[in-house]
Design a protein around this motif. Sequence first.
Motif, PDB file in Angstrom:
ATOM      1  N   PRO A  68      40.958  53.863  34.899  1.00 31.10           N
ATOM      2  CA  PRO A  68      39.549  54.174  34.627  1.00 31.10           C
ATOM      3  C   PRO A  68      39.057  53.669  33.273  1.00 31.10           C
ATOM      4  CG  PRO A  68      40.653  56.080  35.579  1.00 31.10           C
ATOM      5  CD  PRO A  68      41.722  55.057  35.312  1.00 31.10           C
ATOM      6  N   GLY A  69      39.911  53.754  32.246  1.00 35.05           N
ATOM      7  CA  GLY A  69      39.507  53.277  30.935  1.00 35.05           C
ATOM      8  C   GLY A  69      39.307  51.774  30.902  1.00 35.05           C
ATOM      9  N   VAL A  70      40.209  51.047  31.557  1.00 37.57           N
ATOM     10  CA  VAL A  70      40.088  49.586  31.623  1.00 37.57           C
ATOM     11  C   VAL A  70      38.854  49.196  32.428  1.00 37.57           C
ATOM     12  CG1 VAL A  70      41.169  47.465  32.466  1.00 37.57           C
ATOM     13  CG2 VAL A  70      42.562  49.208  31.333  1.00 37.57           C
ATOM     14  N   VAL A  71      38.664  49.856  33.572  1.00 35.90           N
ATOM     15  CA  VAL A  71      37.508  49.549  34.414  1.00 35.90           C
ATOM     16  C   VAL A  71      36.206  49.797  33.649  1.00 35.90           C
ATOM     17  CG1 VAL A  71      36.248  50.189  36.505  1.00 35.90           C
ATOM     18  CG2 VAL A  71      38.736  49.978  36.568  1.00 35.90           C
ATOM     19  N   ALA A  72      36.145  50.910  32.918  1.00 34.31           N
ATOM     20  CA  ALA A  72      34.938  51.213  32.146  1.00 34.31           C
ATOM     21  C   ALA A  72      34.670  50.144  31.104  1.00 34.31           C
ATOM     22  CB  ALA A  72      35.081  52.587  31.484  1.00 34.31           C
ATOM     23  N   ALA A  73      35.730  49.666  30.433  1.00 31.51           N
ATOM     24  CA  ALA A  73      35.556  48.622  29.420  1.00 31.51           C
ATOM     25  C   ALA A  73      35.101  47.315  30.054  1.00 31.51           C
ATOM     26  CB  ALA A  73      36.862  48.418  28.658  1.00 31.51           C
ATOM     27  N   MET A  74      35.720  46.944  31.175  1.00 31.90           N
ATOM     28  CA  MET A  74      35.388  45.666  31.817  1.00 31.90           C
ATOM     29  C   MET A  74      33.997  45.657  32.432  1.00 31.90           C
ATOM     30  SD  MET A  74      38.898  44.316  33.621  1.00 31.90           S
ATOM     31  CE  MET A  74      40.202  43.600  32.620  1.00 31.90           C
ATOM     32  N   THR A  75      33.625  46.753  33.057  1.00 31.70           N
ATOM     33  CA  THR A  75      32.324  46.802  33.723  1.00 31.70           C
ATOM     34  C   THR A  75      31.203  47.167  32.763  1.00 31.70           C
ATOM     35  OG1 THR A  75      32.649  49.121  34.375  1.00 31.70           O
ATOM     36  CG2 THR A  75      33.371  47.419  35.929  1.00 31.70           C
ATOM     37  N   GLY A  76      31.540  47.681  31.595  1.00 29.21           N
ATOM     38  CA  GLY A  76      30.523  48.047  30.619  1.00 29.21           C
ATOM     39  C   GLY A  76      29.971  46.865  29.854  1.00 29.21           C
ATOM     40  N   ASN A  77      30.631  45.716  29.944  1.00 30.23           N
ATOM     41  CA  ASN A  77      30.153  44.518  29.275  1.00 30.23           C
ATOM     42  C   ASN A  77      28.957  43.927  30.010  1.00 30.23           C
ATOM     43  OD1 ASN A  77      31.922  44.217  27.072  1.00 30.23           O
ATOM     44  ND2 ASN A  77      33.512  43.355  28.390  1.00 30.23           N
ATOM     45  N   PRO A  78      27.992  43.350  29.290  1.00 24.90           N
ATOM     46  CA  PRO A  78      26.911  42.625  29.964  1.00 24.90           C
ATOM     47  C   PRO A  78      27.490  41.484  30.804  1.00 24.90           C
ATOM     48  CG  PRO A  78      26.408  42.959  27.640  1.00 24.90           C
ATOM     49  CD  PRO A  78      27.835  43.369  27.833  1.00 24.90           C
ATOM     50  N   GLY A  79      27.158  41.455  32.072  1.00 21.48           N
ATOM     51  CA  GLY A  79      27.699  40.422  32.943  1.00 21.48           C
ATOM     52  C   GLY A  79      29.089  40.707  33.444  1.00 21.48           C
ATOM     53  N   GLY A  80      29.655  41.868  33.081  1.00 23.19           N
ATOM     54  CA  GLY A  80      31.007  42.187  33.501  1.00 23.19           C
ATOM     55  C   GLY A  80      32.033  41.383  32.714  1.00 23.19           C
ATOM     56  N   THR A  81      33.247  41.309  33.253  1.00 20.97           N
ATOM     57  CA  THR A  81      34.348  40.590  32.619  1.00 20.97           C
ATOM     58  C   THR A  81      34.866  39.530  33.572  1.00 20.97           C
ATOM     59  OG1 THR A  81      35.007  42.529  31.321  1.00 20.97           O
ATOM     60  CG2 THR A  81      36.677  40.816  31.663  1.00 20.97           C
ATOM     61  N   LEU A  82      35.019  38.314  33.078  1.00 19.09           N
ATOM     62  CA  LEU A  82      35.637  37.253  33.866  1.00 19.09           C
ATOM     63  C   LEU A  82      37.150  37.368  33.711  1.00 19.09           C
ATOM     64  CD1 LEU A  82      33.303  34.258  32.966  1.00 19.09           C
ATOM     65  CD2 LEU A  82      33.311  35.595  35.067  1.00 19.09           C
ATOM     66  N   PHE A  83      37.875  37.247  34.824  1.00 17.29           N
ATOM     67  CA  PHE A  83      39.322  37.464  34.828  1.00 17.29           C
ATOM     68  C   PHE A  83      40.001  36.321  35.579  1.00 17.29           C
ATOM     69  CE2 PHE A  83      43.228  38.925  36.770  1.00 17.29           C
ATOM     70  CZ  PHE A  83      43.821  39.746  35.826  1.00 17.29           C
ATOM     71  N   ALA A  84      41.054  35.770  34.985  1.00 11.99           N
ATOM     72  CA  ALA A  84      41.888  34.759  35.652  1.00 11.99           C
ATOM     73  C   ALA A  84      43.341  35.035  35.287  1.00 11.99           C
ATOM     74  CB  ALA A  84      41.499  33.343  35.232  1.00 11.99           C
ATOM     75  N   ALA A  95      47.317  31.077  39.045  1.00 17.63           N
ATOM     76  CA  ALA A  95      47.682  31.950  40.163  1.00 17.63           C
ATOM     77  C   ALA A  95      46.469  32.653  40.755  1.00 17.63           C
ATOM     78  CB  ALA A  95      48.709  32.985  39.702  1.00 17.63           C
ATOM     79  N   LEU A  96      45.482  32.939  39.919  1.00 13.03           N
ATOM     80  CA  LEU A  96      44.266  33.597  40.383  1.00 13.03           C
ATOM     81  C   LEU A  96      43.094  32.997  39.625  1.00 13.03           C
ATOM     82  CD1 LEU A  96      43.345  35.867  42.301  1.00 13.03           C
ATOM     83  CD2 LEU A  96      43.428  37.431  40.352  1.00 13.03           C
ATOM     84  N   ALA A  97      42.231  32.278  40.359  1.00 13.30           N
ATOM     85  CA  ALA A  97      41.069  31.642  39.732  1.00 13.30           C
ATOM     86  C   ALA A  97      40.088  32.700  39.254  1.00 13.30           C
ATOM     87  CB  ALA A  97      40.401  30.687  40.718  1.00 13.30           C
ATOM     88  N   TRP A  98      39.076  32.259  38.535  1.00 16.74           N
ATOM     89  CA  TRP A  98      38.149  33.181  37.902  1.00 16.74           C
ATOM     90  C   TRP A  98      37.514  34.152  38.890  1.00 16.74           C
ATOM     91  CZ3 TRP A  98      38.458  33.837  32.964  1.00 16.74           C
ATOM     92  CH2 TRP A  98      38.828  32.775  32.125  1.00 16.74           C
ATOM     93  N   ARG A  99      37.555  35.419  38.544  1.00 15.30           N
ATOM     94  CA  ARG A  99      36.878  36.486  39.274  1.00 15.30           C
ATOM     95  C   ARG A  99      36.008  37.249  38.283  1.00 15.30           C
ATOM     96  NH1 ARG A  99      39.148  33.775  42.593  1.00 15.30           N
ATOM     97  NH2 ARG A  99      40.500  34.482  44.299  1.00 15.30           N
ATOM     98  N   ARG A 100      34.847  37.712  38.748  1.00 15.91           N
ATOM     99  CA  ARG A 100      34.011  38.539  37.878  1.00 15.91           C
ATOM    100  C   ARG A 100      34.209  39.998  38.247  1.00 15.91           C
ATOM    101  NH1 ARG A 100      28.559  40.537  37.321  1.00 15.91           N
ATOM    102  NH2 ARG A 100      27.993  39.808  39.407  1.00 15.91           N
ATOM    103  N   ILE A 101      34.553  40.804  37.254  1.00 20.97           N
ATOM    104  CA  ILE A 101      34.732  42.246  37.452  1.00 20.97           C
ATOM    105  C   ILE A 101      33.526  42.945  36.828  1.00 20.97           C
ATOM    106  CG2 ILE A 101      36.176  44.241  36.958  1.00 20.97           C
ATOM    107  CD1 ILE A 101      38.583  42.366  36.879  1.00 20.97           C
ATOM    108  N   ALA A 102      32.596  43.350  37.684  1.00 24.77           N
ATOM    109  CA  ALA A 102      31.385  44.022  37.227  1.00 24.77           C
ATOM    110  C   ALA A 102      31.259  45.419  37.794  1.00 24.77           C
ATOM    111  CB  ALA A 102      30.148  43.199  37.605  1.00 24.77           C
ATOM    112  N   THR A 103      32.114  45.766  38.768  1.00 22.41           N
ATOM    113  CA  THR A 103      32.093  47.088  39.386  1.00 22.41           C
ATOM    114  C   THR A 103      33.527  47.562  39.601  1.00 22.41           C
ATOM    115  OG1 THR A 103      32.159  46.274  41.669  1.00 22.41           O
ATOM    116  CG2 THR A 103      29.978  46.458  40.635  1.00 22.41           C
ATOM    117  N   ARG A 104      33.665  48.845  39.911  1.00 24.97           N
ATOM    118  CA  ARG A 104      34.990  49.378  40.219  1.00 24.97           C
ATOM    119  C   ARG A 104      35.565  48.687  41.459  1.00 24.97           C
ATOM    120  NH1 ARG A 104      35.384  55.748  40.543  1.00 24.97           N
ATOM    121  NH2 ARG A 104      34.693  55.402  38.398  1.00 24.97           N
TER     122      ARG A 104
END
Length: 263
Positions: A68-84, A95-104
């Motif tokens: 929950p803490g990580v999700v809150a940090a990632m989704t609390g950013n404007p535009g979410g967090t890009l993850f690869a 192994a995993l191309a760019w994904r946007r994490i904006a919601t749980r």
Amino acid sequence: MRPSRPARLPRGLAQVTIALLAFGAGNGVAAERSAAVALVVSVDVSQSVDDARFNLQMEGIAEALEDPGVVAAMTGNPGGTLFAMVTWADRAGLALAWRRIATRADARAVAAEVRATPRQSGEFTCVGQMFRTVVASVIPTLPMPADRIVVDVSGDGIDNCTDADSLASDRAALLATGATINGLPILVPGENDVVGAGAYRAPGYGLQATPLPQERIDLVQWYRANVVGGPGAFSLTAAGYADFSMALKRKFIMEVSDMGCRR
């Protein structure tokens, strides 16, 4: 009195507007102009990482993404967090191309993809090769601009593929992109207590002394000297693979929230 009709957009503008709305609705990344942070998780899968350790790493990353803490940090950013995610040994691969994490839901979906990642085989620990891959093939594929790029490097050994000067050059090239490189050395008692001083030999150097550090240092010191760098860079230590998930949760929150400190 007849109710007034809403003003009509000119035909051409209306078509463009409809097209943009449809594109944005079908593509979560394209619907945003930028993200606060782009996070590249770079994972050692060399010979020292057996199947059990690989699974602990993948599960640790997935658990962190569900925290929950990580999700809150990632989704609390404007535009979410890009993850690869990059896995590396002799070679490095996306192994995993760019994904946007904006919601749980986004975070859960990426966690499931991480758990399903097949193991990449490899013998050596080629940190420099990984740096080159991130510069050439990962950062250029960002789907949108990011205010910060963070490369999160975890592993249990020093580079045994690259001479010291080339490794420094590869690291400098990654830092030149504006990225921050953070370290997560995994300490395994009895295996990597001491590095350098001939503890490892680089492939291709035969019986010559390894070109890597000649002094006796520990893995944390080596990461600080050869991996960590850039604005706000820092290193956290995992006390073995069983501690990887807990350390990574803390690290993700610090990285995404820009809470890092200079080494």
